[in-house]
Design a protein around this motif. Sequence first.
Motif, PDB file in Angstrom:
ATOM      1  N   LEU A 103      -8.130   6.172  -2.422  1.00  0.00           N
ATOM      2  CA  LEU A 103      -6.889   6.240  -3.190  1.00  0.00           C
ATOM      3  C   LEU A 103      -6.335   4.847  -3.454  1.00  0.00           C
ATOM      4  CD1 LEU A 103      -4.818   7.951  -4.605  1.00  0.00           C
ATOM      5  CD2 LEU A 103      -3.601   8.245  -2.426  1.00  0.00           C
ATOM      6  N   ILE A 104      -6.466   3.941  -2.491  1.00  0.00           N
ATOM      7  CA  ILE A 104      -6.031   2.559  -2.714  1.00  0.00           C
ATOM      8  C   ILE A 104      -6.776   1.958  -3.901  1.00  0.00           C
ATOM      9  CG2 ILE A 104      -6.071   0.210  -1.779  1.00  0.00           C
ATOM     10  CD1 ILE A 104      -5.534   1.397   0.977  1.00  0.00           C
ATOM     11  N   GLN A 105      -8.090   2.120  -3.921  1.00  0.00           N
ATOM     12  CA  GLN A 105      -8.894   1.561  -4.999  1.00  0.00           C
ATOM     13  C   GLN A 105      -8.524   2.173  -6.346  1.00  0.00           C
ATOM     14  OE1 GLN A 105     -10.813  -1.124  -4.599  1.00  0.00           O
ATOM     15  NE2 GLN A 105     -10.059  -1.044  -2.493  1.00  0.00           N
ATOM     16  N   ALA A 106      -8.261   3.480  -6.343  1.00  0.00           N
ATOM     17  CA  ALA A 106      -7.875   4.154  -7.591  1.00  0.00           C
ATOM     18  C   ALA A 106      -6.532   3.647  -8.096  1.00  0.00           C
ATOM     19  CB  ALA A 106      -7.830   5.663  -7.371  1.00  0.00           C
ATOM     20  N   ARG A 107      -5.584   3.483  -7.185  1.00  0.00           N
ATOM     21  CA  ARG A 107      -4.242   3.036  -7.591  1.00  0.00           C
ATOM     22  C   ARG A 107      -4.269   1.586  -8.084  1.00  0.00           C
ATOM     23  NH1 ARG A 107      -0.466   6.817  -5.171  1.00  0.00           N
ATOM     24  NH2 ARG A 107      -1.210   8.763  -6.100  1.00  0.00           N
ATOM     25  N   LEU A 108      -5.153   0.766  -7.528  1.00  0.00           N
ATOM     26  CA  LEU A 108      -5.254  -0.621  -7.975  1.00  0.00           C
ATOM     27  C   LEU A 108      -5.776  -0.720  -9.409  1.00  0.00           C
ATOM     28  CD1 LEU A 108      -6.634  -2.378  -4.762  1.00  0.00           C
ATOM     29  CD2 LEU A 108      -4.387  -2.730  -5.810  1.00  0.00           C
ATOM     30  N   LYS A 109      -6.424   0.329  -9.877  1.00  0.00           N
ATOM     31  CA  LYS A 109      -6.929   0.361 -11.255  1.00  0.00           C
ATOM     32  C   LYS A 109      -5.980   1.072 -12.213  1.00  0.00           C
ATOM     33  CE  LYS A 109     -11.712   0.423  -9.605  1.00  0.00           C
ATOM     34  NZ  LYS A 109     -12.962   1.223  -9.498  1.00  0.00           N
ATOM     35  N   GLU A 136      -2.510   1.134 -13.967  1.00  0.00           N
ATOM     36  CA  GLU A 136      -1.456   0.169 -14.298  1.00  0.00           C
ATOM     37  C   GLU A 136      -0.086   0.628 -13.833  1.00  0.00           C
ATOM     38  OE1 GLU A 136      -0.176  -3.513 -15.773  1.00  0.00           O
ATOM     39  OE2 GLU A 136      -2.146  -2.677 -15.266  1.00  0.00           O
ATOM     40  N   GLN A 137       0.155   1.933 -13.783  1.00  0.00           N
ATOM     41  CA  GLN A 137       1.448   2.449 -13.337  1.00  0.00           C
ATOM     42  C   GLN A 137       1.789   1.938 -11.937  1.00  0.00           C
ATOM     43  OE1 GLN A 137       1.620   6.715 -13.136  1.00  0.00           O
ATOM     44  NE2 GLN A 137       3.512   6.736 -11.937  1.00  0.00           N
ATOM     45  N   TYR A 138       0.772   1.830 -11.091  1.00  0.00           N
ATOM     46  CA  TYR A 138       0.980   1.358  -9.719  1.00  0.00           C
ATOM     47  C   TYR A 138       0.651  -0.125  -9.573  1.00  0.00           C
ATOM     48  CZ  TYR A 138       0.897   6.390  -8.846  1.00  0.00           C
ATOM     49  OH  TYR A 138       1.152   7.737  -8.877  1.00  0.00           O
ATOM     50  N   ALA A 139      -0.458  -0.549 -10.172  1.00  0.00           N
ATOM     51  CA  ALA A 139      -0.939  -1.915  -9.988  1.00  0.00           C
ATOM     52  C   ALA A 139       0.021  -2.967 -10.534  1.00  0.00           C
ATOM     53  CB  ALA A 139      -2.312  -2.073 -10.643  1.00  0.00           C
ATOM     54  N   SER A 140       0.848  -2.612 -11.518  1.00  0.00           N
ATOM     55  CA  SER A 140       1.768  -3.585 -12.118  1.00  0.00           C
ATOM     56  C   SER A 140       2.978  -3.872 -11.228  1.00  0.00           C
ATOM     57  CB  SER A 140       2.253  -3.075 -13.476  1.00  0.00           C
ATOM     58  OG  SER A 140       2.979  -1.856 -13.328  1.00  0.00           O
ATOM     59  N   ARG A 141       3.190  -3.057 -10.231  1.00  0.00           N
ATOM     60  CA  ARG A 141       4.334  -3.275  -9.344  1.00  0.00           C
ATOM     61  C   ARG A 141       4.126  -4.532  -8.497  1.00  0.00           C
ATOM     62  NH1 ARG A 141       4.818   3.007  -7.211  1.00  0.00           N
ATOM     63  NH2 ARG A 141       5.870   3.859  -9.057  1.00  0.00           N
ATOM     64  N   ARG A 142       5.208  -5.173  -8.120  1.00  0.00           N
ATOM     65  CA  ARG A 142       5.146  -6.408  -7.360  1.00  0.00           C
ATOM     66  C   ARG A 142       5.925  -6.293  -6.045  1.00  0.00           C
ATOM     67  NH1 ARG A 142       1.497  -6.759 -10.084  1.00  0.00           N
ATOM     68  NH2 ARG A 142       0.990  -8.323 -11.694  1.00  0.00           N
ATOM     69  N   VAL A 143       5.564  -7.146  -5.109  1.00  0.00           N
ATOM     70  CA  VAL A 143       6.296  -7.285  -3.852  1.00  0.00           C
ATOM     71  C   VAL A 143       7.038  -8.612  -3.893  1.00  0.00           C
ATOM     72  CG1 VAL A 143       6.126  -7.540  -1.347  1.00  0.00           C
ATOM     73  CG2 VAL A 143       4.630  -5.910  -2.539  1.00  0.00           C
ATOM     74  N   ASN A 144       8.341  -8.566  -3.714  1.00  0.00           N
ATOM     75  CA  ASN A 144       9.159  -9.781  -3.672  1.00  0.00           C
ATOM     76  C   ASN A 144       9.490 -10.125  -2.230  1.00  0.00           C
ATOM     77  OD1 ASN A 144       9.696 -10.369  -6.605  1.00  0.00           O
ATOM     78  ND2 ASN A 144      10.389  -8.248  -6.507  1.00  0.00           N
ATOM     79  N   VAL A 145       9.249 -11.383  -1.886  1.00  0.00           N
ATOM     80  CA  VAL A 145       9.458 -11.851  -0.513  1.00  0.00           C
ATOM     81  C   VAL A 145      10.396 -13.042  -0.549  1.00  0.00           C
ATOM     82  CG1 VAL A 145       8.362 -12.707   1.584  1.00  0.00           C
ATOM     83  CG2 VAL A 145       7.105 -11.149   0.072  1.00  0.00           C
ATOM     84  N   SER A 146      11.404 -13.017   0.300  1.00  0.00           N
ATOM     85  CA  SER A 146      12.270 -14.192   0.440  1.00  0.00           C
ATOM     86  C   SER A 146      12.356 -14.581   1.906  1.00  0.00           C
ATOM     87  CB  SER A 146      13.674 -13.927  -0.118  1.00  0.00           C
ATOM     88  OG  SER A 146      14.415 -13.092   0.743  1.00  0.00           O
ATOM     89  N   LEU A 147      12.343 -15.865   2.142  1.00  0.00           N
ATOM     90  CA  LEU A 147      12.531 -16.415   3.484  1.00  0.00           C
ATOM     91  C   LEU A 147      13.625 -17.461   3.410  1.00  0.00           C
ATOM     92  CD1 LEU A 147      11.878 -17.261   6.425  1.00  0.00           C
ATOM     93  CD2 LEU A 147      10.069 -18.726   5.475  1.00  0.00           C
ATOM     94  N   THR A 148      14.619 -17.321   4.262  1.00  0.00           N
ATOM     95  CA  THR A 148      15.632 -18.370   4.449  1.00  0.00           C
ATOM     96  C   THR A 148      15.640 -18.711   5.932  1.00  0.00           C
ATOM     97  OG1 THR A 148      17.378 -16.688   4.668  1.00  0.00           O
ATOM     98  CG2 THR A 148      17.065 -17.682   2.505  1.00  0.00           C
ATOM     99  N   ALA A 149      15.519 -19.988   6.227  1.00  0.00           N
ATOM    100  CA  ALA A 149      15.393 -20.385   7.625  1.00  0.00           C
ATOM    101  C   ALA A 149      16.110 -21.691   7.891  1.00  0.00           C
ATOM    102  CB  ALA A 149      13.912 -20.509   8.013  1.00  0.00           C
ATOM    103  N   ILE A 209       0.815  -1.219   0.000  1.00  0.00           N
ATOM    104  CA  ILE A 209       0.000   0.000   0.000  1.00  0.00           C
ATOM    105  C   ILE A 209       0.846   1.265   0.000  1.00  0.00           C
ATOM    106  CG2 ILE A 209      -1.731   1.301   1.309  1.00  0.00           C
ATOM    107  CD1 ILE A 209      -2.828  -1.443   2.237  1.00  0.00           C
ATOM    108  N   HIS A 210       1.820   1.328   0.919  1.00  0.00           N
ATOM    109  CA  HIS A 210       2.637   2.539   0.999  1.00  0.00           C
ATOM    110  C   HIS A 210       3.783   2.523  -0.008  1.00  0.00           C
ATOM    111  CE1 HIS A 210       0.210   3.135   4.423  1.00  0.00           C
ATOM    112  NE2 HIS A 210       0.860   2.313   5.221  1.00  0.00           N
ATOM    113  N   GLY A 211       4.324   1.319  -0.289  1.00  0.00           N
ATOM    114  CA  GLY A 211       5.435   1.210  -1.230  1.00  0.00           C
ATOM    115  C   GLY A 211       4.979   1.229  -2.676  1.00  0.00           C
ATOM    116  N   ASN A 212       4.293   0.165  -3.099  1.00  0.00           N
ATOM    117  CA  ASN A 212       3.908   0.046  -4.508  1.00  0.00           C
ATOM    118  C   ASN A 212       2.805   1.013  -4.925  1.00  0.00           C
ATOM    119  OD1 ASN A 212       5.786  -1.905  -5.074  1.00  0.00           O
ATOM    120  ND2 ASN A 212       4.359  -3.625  -4.934  1.00  0.00           N
ATOM    121  N   LEU A 213       1.783   1.150  -4.096  1.00  0.00           N
ATOM    122  CA  LEU A 213       0.659   2.020  -4.461  1.00  0.00           C
ATOM    123  C   LEU A 213       0.886   3.471  -4.063  1.00  0.00           C
ATOM    124  CD1 LEU A 213      -2.385  -0.280  -3.573  1.00  0.00           C
ATOM    125  CD2 LEU A 213      -1.121  -0.102  -5.716  1.00  0.00           C
ATOM    126  N   GLU A 214       1.921   3.716  -3.257  1.00  0.00           N
ATOM    127  CA  GLU A 214       2.286   5.077  -2.834  1.00  0.00           C
ATOM    128  C   GLU A 214       1.113   5.808  -2.170  1.00  0.00           C
ATOM    129  OE1 GLU A 214       4.765   7.432  -5.504  1.00  0.00           O
ATOM    130  OE2 GLU A 214       4.982   5.664  -6.798  1.00  0.00           O
TER     131      GLU A 214
END
Length: 319
Positions: A213-219, A221-234, A191-196
């Motif tokens: 604003l969240i709903q608008a940004r999800l529609k 493409e400039q914002y909605a196309s961004r991704r969150v990458n998550v890695s876990l090593t344990a 929300i704060h990172g990708n959707l600003e």
Amino acid sequence: MSDEPRLILVVDDSATQLAQMRMLLEKAGYRTLTADDGEQALSVAREHNPDLVVTDLEMPGMSGLDLVMMLNMESPQLPVVLTTSRGSEELAVEALQAGAASYVPKRNLAKDLADTIERTISVADSERQRLSFAKYIRTVAIELELNNDDTLLSQILARLEAPLVELGIVTEATRMHIGIALDEALRNAMIHGNLEVPSSLRDESCGQAYIDLIQARLKDEQYASRRVNVSLTANPEQAVFVITDQGPGFDVNSLPDPTDPENWEAVSGRGLLLIRSFMDEVQHNDAGNQITMVKLRVDPDAVDDDDDDDDCCDSSDDD
């Protein structure tokens, strides 16, 4: 799982606060029980097995902190949400570290209480559904690429938390904390990172500007196309989570100190305080679009040994 509405135990020595919280929760579809002090709350919890407890911190007799500690010992899977007021910041941090799952400032009850409870119960449900395969698993590596759909978070959390239980990194009392910290970090990235979408909007128009604003940004493409990458090593000694968004980042040096009482009720500091309370190490990259969180193994035997040592010391003093 029963379709019956979830049962929430609300604890506060103020009849006005009890009535307000009960009204808010019943309006949100929950069943409620109330108690006006810690001793009564403990008795009610033992008899009725609520799904979650909401408690004030400062009460006569058994305090909210004492109640959290007792519930954590007796029912470690029972989530507790604190209600806080100015002046109770240090006590609240102690309660979070002692087992409370989250908190809501009293001035934000109408806006945030029901949502916080819904999110906390969702995390608790994902915890209860996991299976343990500790005797087979020695190391785990997970890589995820996520869109900005926060409705999938309960499934994502279940996937990320499971290895920590399987490897014995967390205990029954602490595994929910991991879910709360991850939930906050992932929402921040989406929300704060990708959707600003800035946290400050939550204080405007009763939070409607934030939602709009969240709903608008999800529609968009400039914002909605961004991704969150998550890695876990344990491994059996620690888990390392790295969460990276594709937003522009922020000035890491501008982050407020969430443990400073002056910042306790700031909207932007709540998530970071929870993350820092529940993780052992937390770092941001220079660009401000990546957070690294480390959770070290909790050794129940070491905790028990410490308790035994304290008992011995107490006995010596009594003699």
